[in-house]
Scaffold this motif. Sequence first.
Motif, PDB file in Angstrom:
ATOM      1  N   THR B  74       0.836  -1.210   0.000  1.00  0.00           N
ATOM      2  CA  THR B  74       0.000   0.000   0.000  1.00  0.00           C
ATOM      3  C   THR B  74       0.866   1.253   0.000  1.00  0.00           C
ATOM      4  O   THR B  74       0.604   2.200  -0.729  1.00  0.00           O
ATOM      5  CB  THR B  74      -0.941   0.031   1.209  1.00  0.00           C
ATOM      6  OG1 THR B  74      -0.166   0.035   2.402  1.00  0.00           O
ATOM      7  CG2 THR B  74      -1.876  -1.168   1.217  1.00  0.00           C
ATOM      8  N   THR B  75       1.892   1.258   0.835  1.00  0.00           N
ATOM      9  CA  THR B  75       2.850   2.370   0.842  1.00  0.00           C
ATOM     10  C   THR B  75       4.226   1.770   1.106  1.00  0.00           C
ATOM     11  O   THR B  75       4.322   0.642   1.596  1.00  0.00           O
ATOM     12  CB  THR B  75       2.554   3.416   1.935  1.00  0.00           C
ATOM     13  OG1 THR B  75       2.765   2.806   3.202  1.00  0.00           O
ATOM     14  CG2 THR B  75       1.156   3.948   1.858  1.00  0.00           C
ATOM     15  N   PHE B  76       5.260   2.532   0.793  1.00  0.00           N
ATOM     16  CA  PHE B  76       6.604   2.010   1.048  1.00  0.00           C
ATOM     17  C   PHE B  76       7.582   3.163   1.230  1.00  0.00           C
ATOM     18  O   PHE B  76       7.267   4.322   0.950  1.00  0.00           O
ATOM     19  CB  PHE B  76       7.073   1.106  -0.100  1.00  0.00           C
ATOM     20  CG  PHE B  76       7.260   1.851  -1.396  1.00  0.00           C
ATOM     21  CD1 PHE B  76       6.184   2.090  -2.236  1.00  0.00           C
ATOM     22  CD2 PHE B  76       8.505   2.330  -1.752  1.00  0.00           C
ATOM     23  CE1 PHE B  76       6.352   2.796  -3.418  1.00  0.00           C
ATOM     24  CE2 PHE B  76       8.683   3.031  -2.941  1.00  0.00           C
ATOM     25  CZ  PHE B  76       7.599   3.265  -3.773  1.00  0.00           C
ATOM     26  N   CYS B  94      11.177  -0.763   3.217  1.00  0.00           N
ATOM     27  CA  CYS B  94      10.137  -1.237   4.117  1.00  0.00           C
ATOM     28  C   CYS B  94       8.800  -0.761   3.552  1.00  0.00           C
ATOM     29  O   CYS B  94       8.727   0.248   2.855  1.00  0.00           O
ATOM     30  CB  CYS B  94      10.348  -0.801   5.552  1.00  0.00           C
ATOM     31  SG  CYS B  94      10.582   0.934   5.789  1.00  0.00           S
ATOM     32  N   ALA B  95       7.780  -1.535   3.828  1.00  0.00           N
ATOM     33  CA  ALA B  95       6.489  -1.277   3.189  1.00  0.00           C
ATOM     34  C   ALA B  95       5.366  -1.671   4.120  1.00  0.00           C
ATOM     35  O   ALA B  95       5.561  -2.426   5.080  1.00  0.00           O
ATOM     36  CB  ALA B  95       6.378  -2.073   1.894  1.00  0.00           C
ATOM     37  N   HIS B  96       4.205  -1.144   3.818  1.00  0.00           N
ATOM     38  CA  HIS B  96       2.987  -1.669   4.415  1.00  0.00           C
ATOM     39  C   HIS B  96       2.381  -2.628   3.396  1.00  0.00           C
ATOM     40  O   HIS B  96       2.182  -2.257   2.235  1.00  0.00           O
ATOM     41  CB  HIS B  96       2.003  -0.543   4.721  1.00  0.00           C
ATOM     42  CG  HIS B  96       2.210   0.039   6.079  1.00  0.00           C
ATOM     43  ND1 HIS B  96       1.600   1.195   6.503  1.00  0.00           N
ATOM     44  CD2 HIS B  96       2.947  -0.389   7.121  1.00  0.00           C
ATOM     45  CE1 HIS B  96       1.963   1.449   7.745  1.00  0.00           C
ATOM     46  NE2 HIS B  96       2.783   0.507   8.143  1.00  0.00           N
ATOM     47  N   PHE B 107       3.495  -4.349   8.543  1.00  0.00           N
ATOM     48  CA  PHE B 107       4.821  -3.780   8.267  1.00  0.00           C
ATOM     49  C   PHE B 107       5.765  -4.872   7.766  1.00  0.00           C
ATOM     50  O   PHE B 107       5.832  -5.945   8.354  1.00  0.00           O
ATOM     51  CB  PHE B 107       5.386  -3.140   9.530  1.00  0.00           C
ATOM     52  CG  PHE B 107       6.739  -2.552   9.319  1.00  0.00           C
ATOM     53  CD1 PHE B 107       6.882  -1.309   8.728  1.00  0.00           C
ATOM     54  CD2 PHE B 107       7.872  -3.249   9.693  1.00  0.00           C
ATOM     55  CE1 PHE B 107       8.140  -0.763   8.517  1.00  0.00           C
ATOM     56  CE2 PHE B 107       9.134  -2.708   9.482  1.00  0.00           C
ATOM     57  CZ  PHE B 107       9.266  -1.473   8.896  1.00  0.00           C
ATOM     58  N   ALA B 108       6.490  -4.597   6.680  1.00  0.00           N
ATOM     59  CA  ALA B 108       7.308  -5.657   6.074  1.00  0.00           C
ATOM     60  C   ALA B 108       8.502  -5.082   5.340  1.00  0.00           C
ATOM     61  O   ALA B 108       8.481  -3.939   4.874  1.00  0.00           O
ATOM     62  CB  ALA B 108       6.451  -6.452   5.092  1.00  0.00           C
ATOM     63  N   LEU B 109       9.541  -5.904   5.216  1.00  0.00           N
ATOM     64  CA  LEU B 109      10.660  -5.589   4.334  1.00  0.00           C
ATOM     65  C   LEU B 109      10.348  -6.172   2.957  1.00  0.00           C
ATOM     66  O   LEU B 109       9.755  -7.244   2.863  1.00  0.00           O
ATOM     67  CB  LEU B 109      11.951  -6.240   4.858  1.00  0.00           C
ATOM     68  CG  LEU B 109      12.469  -5.761   6.206  1.00  0.00           C
ATOM     69  CD1 LEU B 109      13.617  -6.649   6.671  1.00  0.00           C
ATOM     70  CD2 LEU B 109      12.929  -4.315   6.104  1.00  0.00           C
ATOM     71  N   PHE B 144       9.184  -9.878   2.305  1.00  0.00           N
ATOM     72  CA  PHE B 144       8.222 -10.144   1.228  1.00  0.00           C
ATOM     73  C   PHE B 144       8.941  -9.950  -0.103  1.00  0.00           C
ATOM     74  O   PHE B 144       9.881  -9.162  -0.202  1.00  0.00           O
ATOM     75  CB  PHE B 144       7.017  -9.203   1.329  1.00  0.00           C
ATOM     76  CG  PHE B 144       6.036  -9.586   2.409  1.00  0.00           C
ATOM     77  CD1 PHE B 144       6.349  -9.400   3.745  1.00  0.00           C
ATOM     78  CD2 PHE B 144       4.805 -10.136   2.090  1.00  0.00           C
ATOM     79  CE1 PHE B 144       5.455  -9.757   4.752  1.00  0.00           C
ATOM     80  CE2 PHE B 144       3.898 -10.495   3.080  1.00  0.00           C
ATOM     81  CZ  PHE B 144       4.229 -10.311   4.414  1.00  0.00           C
ATOM     82  N   ARG B 145       8.495 -10.707  -1.123  1.00  0.00           N
ATOM     83  CA  ARG B 145       9.092 -10.549  -2.458  1.00  0.00           C
ATOM     84  C   ARG B 145       7.979 -10.434  -3.490  1.00  0.00           C
ATOM     85  O   ARG B 145       6.854 -10.906  -3.253  1.00  0.00           O
ATOM     86  CB  ARG B 145      10.005 -11.735  -2.778  1.00  0.00           C
ATOM     87  CG  ARG B 145       9.254 -13.040  -2.961  1.00  0.00           C
ATOM     88  CD  ARG B 145      10.188 -14.178  -3.300  1.00  0.00           C
ATOM     89  NE  ARG B 145       9.490 -15.453  -3.192  1.00  0.00           N
ATOM     90  CZ  ARG B 145      10.090 -16.608  -2.893  1.00  0.00           C
ATOM     91  NH1 ARG B 145      11.393 -16.647  -2.665  1.00  0.00           N
ATOM     92  NH2 ARG B 145       9.394 -17.714  -2.815  1.00  0.00           N
ATOM     93  N   PRO B 146       8.283  -9.842  -4.629  1.00  0.00           N
ATOM     94  CA  PRO B 146       7.261  -9.661  -5.666  1.00  0.00           C
ATOM     95  C   PRO B 146       6.780 -11.012  -6.202  1.00  0.00           C
ATOM     96  O   PRO B 146       7.552 -11.974  -6.245  1.00  0.00           O
ATOM     97  CB  PRO B 146       7.979  -8.884  -6.768  1.00  0.00           C
ATOM     98  CG  PRO B 146       9.250  -8.406  -6.175  1.00  0.00           C
ATOM     99  CD  PRO B 146       9.586  -9.281  -5.018  1.00  0.00           C
ATOM    100  N   ILE B 147       5.529 -11.069  -6.610  1.00  0.00           N
ATOM    101  CA  ILE B 147       5.012 -12.247  -7.309  1.00  0.00           C
ATOM    102  C   ILE B 147       4.475 -11.797  -8.665  1.00  0.00           C
ATOM    103  O   ILE B 147       4.149 -10.619  -8.851  1.00  0.00           O
ATOM    104  CB  ILE B 147       3.921 -13.006  -6.505  1.00  0.00           C
ATOM    105  CG1 ILE B 147       2.845 -12.052  -5.986  1.00  0.00           C
ATOM    106  CG2 ILE B 147       4.547 -13.795  -5.383  1.00  0.00           C
ATOM    107  CD1 ILE B 147       1.717 -12.751  -5.265  1.00  0.00           C
ATOM    108  N   ASP B 148       4.401 -12.739  -9.568  1.00  0.00           N
ATOM    109  CA  ASP B 148       4.036 -12.427 -10.952  1.00  0.00           C
ATOM    110  C   ASP B 148       2.520 -12.335 -11.074  1.00  0.00           C
ATOM    111  O   ASP B 148       1.865 -13.237 -11.577  1.00  0.00           O
ATOM    112  CB  ASP B 148       4.615 -13.517 -11.863  1.00  0.00           C
ATOM    113  CG  ASP B 148       4.484 -13.125 -13.336  1.00  0.00           C
ATOM    114  OD1 ASP B 148       4.271 -11.926 -13.602  1.00  0.00           O
ATOM    115  OD2 ASP B 148       4.571 -14.023 -14.188  1.00  0.00           O
ATOM    116  N   GLU B 149       1.978 -11.238 -10.565  1.00  0.00           N
ATOM    117  CA  GLU B 149       0.535 -10.984 -10.676  1.00  0.00           C
ATOM    118  C   GLU B 149       0.362  -9.527 -11.071  1.00  0.00           C
ATOM    119  O   GLU B 149       1.199  -8.686 -10.708  1.00  0.00           O
ATOM    120  CB  GLU B 149      -0.180 -11.222  -9.336  1.00  0.00           C
ATOM    121  CG  GLU B 149      -0.373 -12.684  -8.984  1.00  0.00           C
ATOM    122  CD  GLU B 149      -1.161 -12.863  -7.670  1.00  0.00           C
ATOM    123  OE1 GLU B 149      -1.804 -11.891  -7.212  1.00  0.00           O
ATOM    124  OE2 GLU B 149      -1.115 -13.973  -7.130  1.00  0.00           O
TER     125      GLU B 149
END
Lengths: 153, 161
Positions: B74-76, B94-96, B107-109, B144-149
Motif C-alpha cells: 500500500t505504501t513504502f 520497508c512497506a505496508h 509492516f514488512a521488508l 516479502f518478495r514480488p510475485i508475478d501478478e
Amino acid sequence: MNRMAETASGRLTAAHVLEYPYRRSVGPVMGAFFTGLTERRLLGVRARDGRVLVPPVEYDPESGESIGEMIEVGPGGVVTTWAWVEKPRAKHPLDRPFAWALVRLDGAGSAMLHAVDAGSAAAMRTGMRVRPRWKAEPEGNIHDIVCFEPERA
Amino acid sequence: MSEITNIVTPIRLDYTYTAGHATQRFLLGMAEGRILGQRCPECAKVYVPPRGACPKCGVPTTDEVEVTGKGTVTTFCIVRIPSDVLSVPPPFTCAHVLLDGADLPFFALIQECDFDAVRMGMRVEAVWAPKAELAATFESIRYFRPIDEPDAPYETYKEHL
C-alpha cells in the motif's frame, strides 16, 4: 525485540529495551559548567538579582534576560533537603543505600540535586556539610561528581 | 581537556514485554508458519496482527482468521540513512503490505526486487524462515518478495493507506 520465551504459566514474554541514545549540544553556559567539571571546578552563573545559580542557566529566571557571568562556587556545600534510598536501583549512582539531596554549594543561591553517600539515614540531616567526591578521570558530565559525602566523615 | 560542547544523555527503559491473548495467538502462529488474525464480530474487519479488540467498534475480536502470506504493497519507503538501531543495513525497502483478506496493513521488508521497481499496488508474498528456524516472532517472516501478478487496482487498497 528479543526472542519470546514461554513462562511456566504458558504466557509468552520477552526482555525488551527501548533506548534513545541522545547527544545534545549544551550551549555556552552549560558547556562552561561541564568544562569546569573536567577541571574539578564547580561553576554557577550570576543572576540579575545577584544570586549565583548552580547548575547554571542561560536566562535570568525573573527577567528572562541572557546571563552568562560564570562564578566559581563550592566545592563544599550544605544539604537543604534529602530523601533516603534504602534499595538502590540498577541505574542509581551508588550501589548501596544513599540519599538524594539538594546541595547548596558555598557561594551559591540555589541548590543542586545529587547523591550523598552517608552510610545510613541516621547520618543524614538537613544543614549538614558535604563535599564532592570526584571521579578519577573526569569526562565533562554530571557523573564526574560520583556523589557528595559528609565533610567530616 | 577541551571545551565541552555536547553530552550524551541516553534514555533507556528495560522491561519485560508480556504478550496478551491476541498477540500470543499471533506469535504462536508465526512459530508454525501461519498468519493468524482476528475478525470484528460487528464490522467484520480482519486485524492482522490482532490486538484483541476492534478499535472502531470497541468490542473484543474473538473470531480467529488465518490469512495467506500474499498481499499488496500500500505504501513504502526506501531507507538509506544508516543508524545504530537498524537491524538491517541500508539501503532497504520497508512497506505496508495489506494481506489478502486482512483490513490492516502489515509492516514488512521488501527484497528480491530493485528499489526503483517497488510501487504501490505491487503484489508480494511472504518469504518464511526455514522450518527449523520458525519461532514466536515477527522475524519468522524474513521479508516479502514480488510475485508475478498484475498490480492491485488503487480502489482495492485506498482505504488502507
